[in-house]
Scaffold this motif. Sequence first.
Motif, PDB file in Angstrom:
ATOM      1  N   TYR A  72       0.841  -1.198   0.000  1.00 45.64           N
ATOM      2  CA  TYR A  72       0.000   0.000   0.000  1.00 45.64           C
ATOM      3  C   TYR A  72       0.872   1.243   0.000  1.00 45.64           C
ATOM      4  O   TYR A  72       1.991   1.225   0.506  1.00 45.64           O
ATOM      5  N   GLY A  76       2.912   9.070   2.951  1.00 44.89           N
ATOM      6  CA  GLY A  76       3.631   9.776   4.012  1.00 44.89           C
ATOM      7  C   GLY A  76       2.737  10.255   5.142  1.00 44.89           C
ATOM      8  O   GLY A  76       3.179  10.976   6.028  1.00 44.89           O
ATOM      9  N   ASP A  77       1.462   9.859   5.136  1.00 45.31           N
ATOM     10  CA  ASP A  77       0.499  10.315   6.134  1.00 45.31           C
ATOM     11  C   ASP A  77       0.399   9.266   7.246  1.00 45.31           C
ATOM     12  O   ASP A  77       0.051   8.112   6.992  1.00 45.31           O
ATOM     13  N   ALA A  78       0.714   9.690   8.483  1.00 48.43           N
ATOM     14  CA  ALA A  78       0.758   8.745   9.600  1.00 48.43           C
ATOM     15  C   ALA A  78      -0.609   8.109   9.853  1.00 48.43           C
ATOM     16  O   ALA A  78      -0.712   6.933  10.185  1.00 48.43           O
ATOM     17  N   ASN A  79      -1.662   8.888   9.683  1.00 53.29           N
ATOM     18  CA  ASN A  79      -3.021   8.396   9.913  1.00 53.29           C
ATOM     19  C   ASN A  79      -3.361   7.295   8.910  1.00 53.29           C
ATOM     20  O   ASN A  79      -3.897   6.247   9.257  1.00 53.29           O
ATOM     21  N   LYS A  80      -3.011   7.531   7.643  1.00 57.39           N
ATOM     22  CA  LYS A  80      -3.250   6.529   6.601  1.00 57.39           C
ATOM     23  C   LYS A  80      -2.421   5.289   6.859  1.00 57.39           C
ATOM     24  O   LYS A  80      -2.879   4.170   6.658  1.00 57.39           O
ATOM     25  N   ARG A  82      -1.499   4.063   9.589  1.00 55.68           N
ATOM     26  CA  ARG A  82      -2.112   3.245  10.624  1.00 55.68           C
ATOM     27  C   ARG A  82      -3.281   2.438  10.057  1.00 55.68           C
ATOM     28  O   ARG A  82      -3.478   1.273  10.376  1.00 55.68           O
ATOM     29  N   THR A  83      -4.073   3.092   9.196  1.00 53.14           N
ATOM     30  CA  THR A  83      -5.196   2.394   8.579  1.00 53.14           C
ATOM     31  C   THR A  83      -4.707   1.226   7.734  1.00 53.14           C
ATOM     32  O   THR A  83      -5.254   0.125   7.798  1.00 53.14           O
ATOM     33  N   PHE A  84      -3.662   1.461   6.947  1.00 53.08           N
ATOM     34  CA  PHE A  84      -3.152   0.390   6.091  1.00 53.08           C
ATOM     35  C   PHE A  84      -2.528  -0.731   6.919  1.00 53.08           C
ATOM     36  O   PHE A  84      -2.645  -1.906   6.569  1.00 53.08           O
ATOM     37  N   THR A 103       9.557   8.523   9.797  1.00 49.33           N
ATOM     38  CA  THR A 103       9.461   8.206  11.214  1.00 49.33           C
ATOM     39  C   THR A 103       8.003   8.210  11.673  1.00 49.33           C
ATOM     40  O   THR A 103       7.573   7.326  12.401  1.00 49.33           O
ATOM     41  N   GLY A 104       7.234   9.208  11.207  1.00 48.57           N
ATOM     42  CA  GLY A 104       5.831   9.306  11.604  1.00 48.57           C
ATOM     43  C   GLY A 104       5.038   8.066  11.210  1.00 48.57           C
ATOM     44  O   GLY A 104       4.296   7.511  12.018  1.00 48.57           O
ATOM     45  N   MET A 107       6.115   5.005  13.295  1.00 45.67           N
ATOM     46  CA  MET A 107       5.598   5.002  14.660  1.00 45.67           C
ATOM     47  C   MET A 107       4.136   4.558  14.665  1.00 45.67           C
ATOM     48  O   MET A 107       3.688   3.889  15.590  1.00 45.67           O
ATOM     49  N   ASP A 170      12.586  20.022   7.493  1.00 41.38           N
ATOM     50  CA  ASP A 170      11.781  18.824   7.274  1.00 41.38           C
ATOM     51  C   ASP A 170      12.113  17.799   8.352  1.00 41.38           C
ATOM     52  O   ASP A 170      13.042  17.995   9.129  1.00 41.38           O
ATOM     53  N   GLY A 171      11.358  16.687   8.396  1.00 42.83           N
ATOM     54  CA  GLY A 171      11.545  15.687   9.438  1.00 42.83           C
ATOM     55  C   GLY A 171      12.971  15.195   9.513  1.00 42.83           C
ATOM     56  O   GLY A 171      13.577  15.121  10.583  1.00 42.83           O
TER      57      GLY A 171
ATOM     58  N   ARG B  32     -11.982   0.135  11.861  1.00 40.83           N
ATOM     59  CA  ARG B  32     -11.054   1.266  11.749  1.00 40.83           C
ATOM     60  C   ARG B  32     -11.570   2.265  10.713  1.00 40.83           C
ATOM     61  O   ARG B  32     -11.591   3.457  10.958  1.00 40.83           O
ATOM     62  N   ARG B 132      10.023  22.064  17.671  1.00 40.75           N
ATOM     63  CA  ARG B 132      10.421  20.681  17.843  1.00 40.75           C
ATOM     64  C   ARG B 132      10.507  20.242  19.311  1.00 40.75           C
ATOM     65  O   ARG B 132      10.100  19.135  19.678  1.00 40.75           O
ATOM     66  N   PRO B 138       8.213  17.446  12.757  1.00 38.51           N
ATOM     67  CA  PRO B 138       7.523  16.702  11.700  1.00 38.51           C
ATOM     68  C   PRO B 138       7.435  15.196  11.969  1.00 38.51           C
ATOM     69  O   PRO B 138       6.598  14.521  11.390  1.00 38.51           O
ATOM     70  N   ASP B 139       8.289  14.684  12.844  1.00 36.81           N
ATOM     71  CA  ASP B 139       8.253  13.252  13.146  1.00 36.81           C
ATOM     72  C   ASP B 139       7.044  12.865  13.980  1.00 36.81           C
ATOM     73  O   ASP B 139       6.719  11.697  14.096  1.00 36.81           O
ATOM     74  N   ASN B 235      -5.186   6.987  17.364  1.00 35.52           N
ATOM     75  CA  ASN B 235      -3.922   6.553  16.763  1.00 35.52           C
ATOM     76  C   ASN B 235      -2.803   6.436  17.786  1.00 35.52           C
ATOM     77  O   ASN B 235      -1.767   5.865  17.503  1.00 35.52           O
ATOM     78  N   PHE B 237      -0.822   8.473  18.400  1.00 33.29           N
ATOM     79  CA  PHE B 237       0.333   9.113  17.782  1.00 33.29           C
ATOM     80  C   PHE B 237      -0.189  10.212  16.873  1.00 33.29           C
ATOM     81  O   PHE B 237      -1.261  10.080  16.295  1.00 33.29           O
ATOM     82  N   THR B 239       1.005  13.493  13.984  1.00 28.61           N
ATOM     83  CA  THR B 239       2.013  14.267  13.255  1.00 28.61           C
ATOM     84  C   THR B 239       1.362  15.574  12.792  1.00 28.61           C
ATOM     85  O   THR B 239       0.135  15.682  12.767  1.00 28.61           O
ATOM     86  N   ASP B 241       0.725  16.644  10.064  1.00 20.49           N
ATOM     87  CA  ASP B 241      -0.139  16.497   8.888  1.00 20.49           C
ATOM     88  C   ASP B 241      -1.586  16.851   9.205  1.00 20.49           C
ATOM     89  O   ASP B 241      -2.317  17.331   8.355  1.00 20.49           O
ATOM     90  N   GLN B 278      -9.579   3.843   0.099  1.00 18.64           N
ATOM     91  CA  GLN B 278      -9.411   2.455   0.530  1.00 18.64           C
ATOM     92  C   GLN B 278      -9.853   1.493  -0.569  1.00 18.64           C
ATOM     93  O   GLN B 278      -9.225   0.474  -0.815  1.00 18.64           O
TER      94      GLN B 278
END
Lengths: 381, 319
Positions: A72, A76-80, A82-84, A103-104, A107, A170-171, B32, B132, B138-139, B235, B237, B239, B241, B278
């Motif tokens: 998948y 780069g979206d942490a929320n997505k 997690r869903t995947f 990293t996001g 995690m 940036d990160g 989810r 930060r 951003p992490d 989550n 967690f 970010t 975003d 999805q």
Amino acid sequence: MKKTLTTTVPAALVALGLASAASAEIRLGASVSATGPAAFLGDPEAKTLEMLVEELNAKGGINGEEIALVLYDDGGDANKARTFATRLIEDDEVQAIIGGTTTGTSMSILSVAEDAEIPFISLAGAIDIIQPVKPFTFKTPHTDRMACQKIFEDMQKSGIQKIGMISGTDGFGASMQAQCKDVVGEYGIEIAADETYDPKDADMTAQLTKIRNADGVQAVLNPGFGQGPSIVTRNYRQLGIELPLYQSHGVASDGFIELAGKEAAEGVRLPGTALLVADLLAEDDPQKPVVTAYKAAYEGKFNEPVGTFGGYAHDGFALLVDAVTRAGSAEPAAIRDALEQTAGLAGTTGIYAMSPDNHLGLDLSAFRMLEVKDGRWSIVE
Amino acid sequence: MPRLTAKSATLLVLAALIAVTPFFFPSGYYYRVGALIFVNGLAVTGIVILTGYAGQISLGHAGFAGIGGYACALAPTHLGLHPSLAGVLGAVISAVLAYLVGRPILRLRGYYLAVATLGFGILVAMVLNNERALTGGPDGIAVPELGLRGLLKDWGLDLTNGQFWYFFCGIVLLIGAWIALNLHQSPGGRALRALHGSEIAAGTVGIDVARVKLQAFVISAVYASVAGSLVALQNKFITPDIAGFMHSIEMVTMAVLGGAGSVLGAIFGAGILTLLPQVLTVLAEYEQLVLGLVMMLVMIFLREGLLPSVLRKLRGRGE
């Protein structure tokens, strides 16, 4: 954005619960950032995984079982991500996950994987991913901290005591900046100027002028990835700064030399992996066969140069294949135990040796100090 | 038997959908997706109040979602608050900020209002990215566990993580929809809708235009903030975003696609735009194409948004 690589079981059937019949395959999940701001890390990772799975299946798989890759793109979206990750585990019923380009996203995936007790090999840099050690999470890239240490070691050898830093916000840049500042004291080096730039900036002369004017600066370090470091390098030459310029492993690729221009990039040093200097490695280097094979396969198939980041995915996959082979089973718990016992596995990034309290398994020797000479990377002895 | 009002009908439909669909879930992953739809639905309900009722456009609501989310990450560690109270704190901060920011910028109209709110959203995202030491940059940053699931387990109700968040977000969405629907019928809501029709006319009949606009802005900010908190807690967690420009656009798009004037329509829009990516993972590169096409078709043929237009057609045929 999913590609199921074997023709055996499409995901739709899995959703209907018909997959259990076809158990003679190993289901591998991947969530990488093939699009979005981290695409230039995630895209080679996705390509590498697809290529390697195809190669392995053509050779008959592991222990006679083929690998089905469910991939998948989390953008780069942490929320997505997690869903995947949830989808990979609950719906696609994978036995292991590789991914988490940033990293996001790493995690996010790791918390799902840990809950479900599925082994996860992360492709992101931050040390937080494996420290404190989590039972099911491993990672292949060396940490930012190690890159800083390698650079400072090299500076120490040249007798550099005062440096200027210019970091991307940036990160990647921000994380490395923080790690470098944290570890710099151990090397008796002082940061006399600490500047930042936005990754979208088109000109960094103002920051560089400030660094040049700071008292006693002997070298400049630029943590960042993407186009920022190339612009820094070009501006650096335009301003006629003669001090040594150190870049990070974030731009360890031929693309950097192209983007910055051969003249501007001349003399730039950075900690890179064996992958970048495959041809220059000694014949008896344990990494030589792995690195040359991957480079030839990737460049032949996709007609673009290999980079450090695709190499991370290569190593993640190699770790997994090695673990499954040794365990003789694709049960998640067995894979996890075998991963933890990885010893002396040569990858493109370094030679991995995991243990219960080390889920990265690389040390500073994995990095080689590289320098641009005559428009090409060369190894600094 | 008294006739069912539109309000109770909407709430009933919503409650029935939340309660019944899990019976058709083939795996835990669908909980989810459901929970994400509810969270997005909640944020979009706030947009309905601001855009659908009052006719004001905000392109910075992700900023409030960011505040709500980061409140849940930061307040427990720095202030020792329970994560649920941290969510409340986030909502209060969002409301206060919306009030302060809204006072001057709601004097602007049309494009200017959109641009000013856009600026606000981007500012929040920049702070989250750059501070930060506090936000993790951003992490991203870890968010403590809400702990309610463990509590329910002690009371004999053992839910998986997915199930818990599905029903929890569902209930919060129901409450949010109920409040929005009540507002629709109230004098305040009528004032908002009058404003939508014509600001001058509304002013002439004695409505304090500036105040009513500000109320709508503050209320919708609280919706976005609570939605942000729910994402963060779910989550564990977060970010930056969440506060990004694209997230703001996504909220407005969901509302407009489903029908910005109706609560159920907006939630429907949230559902479609959450589900599509999805479903479209199978179609690889065509995701953006399909999304764009759907948007264009809706804009051209179903100007009021998907649900209201379709319902109108159905009703028209029935008569």
